[in-house]
Design a protein around this motif. Structure first.
Motif, PDB file in Angstrom:
ATOM      1  N   ARG A 156       0.966  -1.128   0.082  1.00  0.00           N
ATOM      2  CA  ARG A 156      -0.047   0.162   0.204  1.00  0.00           C
ATOM      3  C   ARG A 156       1.032   1.301   0.033  1.00  0.00           C
ATOM      4  O   ARG A 156       1.923   1.138   0.653  1.00  0.00           O
ATOM      5  CB  ARG A 156      -0.690   0.014   1.381  1.00  0.00           C
ATOM      6  CG  ARG A 156      -2.048  -1.144   0.907  1.00  0.00           C
ATOM      7  CD  ARG A 156      -3.021  -1.126   2.178  1.00  0.00           C
ATOM      8  NE  ARG A 156      -2.606  -2.387   2.816  1.00  0.00           N
ATOM      9  CZ  ARG A 156      -3.354  -2.578   4.046  1.00  0.00           C
ATOM     10  NH1 ARG A 156      -4.328  -2.072   4.394  1.00  0.00           N
ATOM     11  NH2 ARG A 156      -2.768  -3.632   4.647  1.00  0.00           N
ATOM     12  N   ILE A 157       0.561   2.031  -1.064  1.00  0.00           N
ATOM     13  CA  ILE A 157       1.489   3.215  -1.054  1.00  0.00           C
ATOM     14  C   ILE A 157       0.938   4.630  -0.412  1.00  0.00           C
ATOM     15  O   ILE A 157      -0.197   4.841  -0.806  1.00  0.00           O
ATOM     16  CB  ILE A 157       1.961   3.547  -2.535  1.00  0.00           C
ATOM     17  CG1 ILE A 157       2.342   2.122  -2.894  1.00  0.00           C
ATOM     18  CG2 ILE A 157       2.837   4.502  -2.651  1.00  0.00           C
ATOM     19  CD1 ILE A 157       2.718   2.127  -4.497  1.00  0.00           C
ATOM     20  N   LEU A 158       1.513   5.130   0.285  1.00  0.00           N
ATOM     21  CA  LEU A 158       1.248   6.572   0.857  1.00  0.00           C
ATOM     22  C   LEU A 158       2.127   7.851   0.537  1.00  0.00           C
ATOM     23  O   LEU A 158       3.316   7.267   0.221  1.00  0.00           O
ATOM     24  CB  LEU A 158       1.194   6.626   2.350  1.00  0.00           C
ATOM     25  CG  LEU A 158       0.116   5.491   3.225  1.00  0.00           C
ATOM     26  CD1 LEU A 158       0.659   5.454   4.595  1.00  0.00           C
ATOM     27  CD2 LEU A 158      -1.202   5.674   2.791  1.00  0.00           C
ATOM     28  N   SER A 159       1.694   8.829   0.570  1.00  0.00           N
ATOM     29  CA  SER A 159       2.616  10.025   0.539  1.00  0.00           C
ATOM     30  C   SER A 159       2.829  10.730   1.741  1.00  0.00           C
ATOM     31  O   SER A 159       1.687  11.135   2.334  1.00  0.00           O
ATOM     32  CB  SER A 159       2.134  10.652  -0.747  1.00  0.00           C
ATOM     33  OG  SER A 159       2.694  11.977  -0.748  1.00  0.00           O
ATOM     34  N   ASN A 160       4.017  10.900   2.180  1.00  0.00           N
ATOM     35  CA  ASN A 160       4.175  11.656   3.491  1.00  0.00           C
ATOM     36  C   ASN A 160       5.216  12.792   3.406  1.00  0.00           C
ATOM     37  O   ASN A 160       6.330  12.734   3.803  1.00  0.00           O
ATOM     38  CB  ASN A 160       4.174  10.757   4.568  1.00  0.00           C
ATOM     39  CG  ASN A 160       4.632  11.238   6.020  1.00  0.00           C
ATOM     40  OD1 ASN A 160       5.440  10.850   6.673  1.00  0.00           O
ATOM     41  ND2 ASN A 160       4.039  12.722   6.320  1.00  0.00           N
ATOM     42  N   PRO A 161       5.059  13.780   2.670  1.00  0.00           N
ATOM     43  CA  PRO A 161       6.205  14.578   2.377  1.00  0.00           C
ATOM     44  C   PRO A 161       6.654  15.264   3.567  1.00  0.00           C
ATOM     45  O   PRO A 161       6.165  15.389   4.394  1.00  0.00           O
ATOM     46  CB  PRO A 161       5.559  15.705   1.389  1.00  0.00           C
ATOM     47  CG  PRO A 161       4.037  15.563   1.488  1.00  0.00           C
ATOM     48  CD  PRO A 161       3.657  14.210   1.903  1.00  0.00           C
ATOM     49  N   GLU A 162       7.966  15.655   3.509  1.00  0.00           N
ATOM     50  CA  GLU A 162       8.375  16.261   4.779  1.00  0.00           C
ATOM     51  C   GLU A 162       8.734  17.801   4.342  1.00  0.00           C
ATOM     52  O   GLU A 162       8.987  18.280   3.614  1.00  0.00           O
ATOM     53  CB  GLU A 162       9.853  15.550   5.070  1.00  0.00           C
ATOM     54  CG  GLU A 162      10.633  16.194   6.048  1.00  0.00           C
ATOM     55  CD  GLU A 162       9.491  16.140   7.419  1.00  0.00           C
ATOM     56  OE1 GLU A 162       9.254  14.886   7.652  1.00  0.00           O
ATOM     57  OE2 GLU A 162       9.416  17.165   7.792  1.00  0.00           O
ATOM     58  N   PHE A 163       8.147  18.614   5.521  1.00  0.00           N
ATOM     59  CA  PHE A 163       8.273  19.956   5.356  1.00  0.00           C
ATOM     60  C   PHE A 163       9.667  20.588   6.108  1.00  0.00           C
ATOM     61  O   PHE A 163       9.634  21.935   6.434  1.00  0.00           O
ATOM     62  CB  PHE A 163       7.033  20.625   5.726  1.00  0.00           C
ATOM     63  CG  PHE A 163       5.826  20.098   4.659  1.00  0.00           C
ATOM     64  CD1 PHE A 163       5.864  20.945   3.508  1.00  0.00           C
ATOM     65  CD2 PHE A 163       5.090  19.159   5.194  1.00  0.00           C
ATOM     66  CE1 PHE A 163       5.011  20.495   2.710  1.00  0.00           C
ATOM     67  CE2 PHE A 163       3.985  18.997   4.196  1.00  0.00           C
ATOM     68  CZ  PHE A 163       3.823  19.719   2.934  1.00  0.00           C
ATOM     69  N   LEU A 164      10.415  19.877   6.900  1.00  0.00           N
ATOM     70  CA  LEU A 164      11.527  20.370   7.685  1.00  0.00           C
ATOM     71  C   LEU A 164      12.212  21.347   6.808  1.00  0.00           C
ATOM     72  O   LEU A 164      12.553  21.268   5.577  1.00  0.00           O
ATOM     73  CB  LEU A 164      12.199  19.394   8.338  1.00  0.00           C
ATOM     74  CG  LEU A 164      13.099  18.585   7.575  1.00  0.00           C
ATOM     75  CD1 LEU A 164      14.452  19.160   7.302  1.00  0.00           C
ATOM     76  CD2 LEU A 164      13.556  17.280   8.528  1.00  0.00           C
ATOM     77  N   ALA A 165      12.655  22.365   7.641  1.00  0.00           N
ATOM     78  CA  ALA A 165      13.943  23.318   7.040  1.00  0.00           C
ATOM     79  C   ALA A 165      15.096  23.007   7.884  1.00  0.00           C
ATOM     80  O   ALA A 165      15.257  22.657   9.148  1.00  0.00           O
ATOM     81  CB  ALA A 165      13.432  24.789   7.068  1.00  0.00           C
ATOM     82  N   GLU A 166      16.306  22.907   7.027  1.00  0.00           N
ATOM     83  CA  GLU A 166      17.397  22.804   7.596  1.00  0.00           C
ATOM     84  C   GLU A 166      17.781  24.042   8.616  1.00  0.00           C
ATOM     85  O   GLU A 166      17.539  25.002   8.281  1.00  0.00           O
ATOM     86  CB  GLU A 166      18.478  22.763   6.380  1.00  0.00           C
ATOM     87  CG  GLU A 166      18.217  21.078   5.771  1.00  0.00           C
ATOM     88  CD  GLU A 166      19.049  20.851   4.671  1.00  0.00           C
ATOM     89  OE1 GLU A 166      20.445  21.269   4.825  1.00  0.00           O
ATOM     90  OE2 GLU A 166      18.946  20.386   3.605  1.00  0.00           O
TER      91      GLU A 166
END
Ligand code: NAD
Ligand code: UGA
Length: 463
Positions: A156-166
């Motif tokens: 099962r495929i999910l999208s969980n993009p990351e929004f952290l800033a360095e």
């Protein structure tokens, strides 16, 4: 479905910190981060936790707590895949440097390699999570590969993009504005979404966990970066106008940003944005829009990049112009090389392009950055491939001591907004420079009036 074993493929700036926080906040979950890069994994496992490969304030303490308890770093990709119930894919997705879409599209070869490896190795059902930033509709390609080349197990495929800033990764991960999870709206899909929601809900309030369809999630990541970068290009475009009109960009930014509809963040004029993602993600957005024939949409977003390139070039040209149109043989000190403060990451840093421009004019560049090594500076310049490695080594020197870097320089350029620069003994620096002593403040970091009082000629962005 409750998850107890996670694997993350890719131990980079996203995979490492993200998994360290999950492991810290979820001691009941075993988290294994894998990477093909042996040196990187060895550094994550270094007994001296200050030597982990990603510098982020607060990260070493988190790693120290979880590593060896429920957080593991390994090069054994296959075993980690086999064991895990949920797999994050957090590998790099740089701009393509060859073939169709060269210079714009995202290169998905590492994503595809991961998918094929998972399909080959997996002997039980798994949830696959896209953590990398991907073009909208990548999930359908992933699904195709997994289902057609696998061992008959269910993915099962999910999208969980990351929004952290360095530079603020740890606080961004502990207290995210939101966590975004996209998935299939079928019963199976919703079950997978809920399994991932449950992990984040260990520390993120549920109302901040947004769930969407998978395409919205993929596209939101690209567009969030495009919006942020657009704000930087907008304020940078005005900084040039300020320099011609005696308006001050800091005052303009404050005046604009106090409108609650606009808000004060991301209005800091600079030498140009850098980092591994803004440019790559906008180029990708432009490519996608063009591939659907949406010329106006593509042109609109492309302008953000054009403006940013202009800003970097403009800054370098200003240095040349103010040094009487020649920098040949002149020492120019660069304070900062990282693309922003509080990170050792230099990818796409404006410093690289400003240096390249000045080296074309045969300047000598002296670099000081509190977190970037000499080897990294030279690797960045060699990677540009605009002159030989020998020439780069002849023209660029790095220093451990900022006062030495600035000694006998004709000019100083501030490329990164490191806090420590503000507390330097600027009188001492001035006394040891060639006169007239120029400062080109690409970050609007220093107190212009105080420096002028000492005797410096100060050229700040937008004022
Ligand atoms: P990175 O280059 O620092 O790390 C990626 C790692 O993946 C590398 O160490 C590489 O060796 C490894 N890798 C590649 N293929 C592999 C494979 N088949 N098996 C095992 N390991 C493999 O990249 P990053 O900065 O962590 O970015 C990763 C993704 O996250 C990108 O899509 C990026 O756009 C996105 N992103 C990055 C940031 C950021 O701040 N850097 C923030 C949000 C999203
Ligand atoms: C950015 C986004 O902020 C993250 O949400 C996203 O997850 C990440 O990209 C990604 O996808 O990689 P990052 O590039 O790490 O994070 O850092 P930013 O704080 O966004 O800064 C990017 C660049 O813009 C830096 O060079 C910074 O100096 C510059 N910038 C930022 C300005 O010049 N002015 C500003 O007002 C803000």
């Amino acid at each position: 479905m409750s998850i107890s074993k996670i694997c993350c493929i890719g131990a980079g700036y996203v995979g490492g910190p993200t998994m360290a926080i999950i492991a810290k906040q979820c001691p009941h979950i075993r988290v294994t981060v894998v990477d093909l890069n042996e040196a990187r994994i060895a550094a994550w496992n270094d007994p001296d936790v200050e030597k982990i490969p990603v510098y982020e304030p607060g990260l070493s303490a988190v790693v120290a707590e979880a590593r060896g308890r429920n957080l593991f770093f390994s090069t054994d990709v296959e075993s980690a895949i086999e064991d895990a119930e949920l797999i994050f894919i957090s590998v790099n997705t740089p701009t393509k440097t060859y073939g169709a879409g060269k210079g714009q599209a995202a290169d998905l070869k590492w994503i595809e390699l991961c998918a094929r490896q998972i399909a080959r190795v997996a002997k039980s059902d798994k949830i696959i999570v896209e953590k990398s930033t991907l073009p909208v509709r990548t999930a359908s390609a992933l699904k195709d590969i997994l289902q057609n080349t696998g061992n008959g197990v269910n993915f099962r495929i999910l999208s969980n993009p990351e929004f952290l800033a360095e530079g603020t990764a740890v606080e961004d991960l502990f207290e995210p504005d939101r966590v975004l999870i996209g998935g299939d709206q079928s019963e199976e899909g919703r079950e997978a979404i809920e399994a991932l929601v449950e992990i984040y809900a260990n520390w993120v309030p549920r109302e901040r966990i947004l769930t969407t369809n998978i395409w919205s999630s993929e596209l939101s990541k690209l567009t969030a970066n495009a919006y942020l970068a657009q704000r930087v290009s907008s304020i940078n475009s005005l900084s040039e106008l300020c320099e011609y009109t005696e308006a001050d960009i800091n005052e303009v930014a404050r005046a604009i940003g106090t409108d609650s509809r606009i808000g004060p963040k991301f209005l800091k004029a600079s030498v140009g944005f850098g980092g591994s993602c803004f440019q790559k993600d906008i180029l990708n957005l432009v490519y996608i829009a063009r591939s659907y024939g949406l010329t106006e949409v593509a042109d609109y977003w492309e302008q953000v990049i054009i403006m940013n390139d202009h800003q970097k070039r403009r800054f370098a040209n200003k240095i040349i112009q103010k040094l009487y149109n020649t920098v040949n043989g002149k020492k120019i000190a660069f304070l900062g090389w990282a693309f922003k403060k509080d990170t050792n990451d230099t990818r796409e840093s404006a410093a690289i392009y400003v240096a390249d421009h000045l080296l074309h004019e045969q300047a000598n560049i002296a670099v000081y950055d509190p977190k970037v090594t000499e080897q990294q500076v030279l690797t960045d310049m060699d990677y540009l491939d605009t002159r030989s490695p020998e020439e780069n080594r002849k023209l660029i020197k790095t220093y451990q001591d900022p006062y030495e870097a600035c000694k006998d320089a004709h000019a100083i350029a501030i490329l990164t907004e490191w806090d420590e620069f503000k507390s330097y003994d600027w009188k001492r620096i001035y006394d040891n420079m060639l006169k007239p002593a120029n400062i080109f403040d690409g970050r609007n970091l220093l107190d212009k009036a105080a420096l002028q009082q000492i005797g410096f000629k100060v050229w700040a962005i937008g004022s």
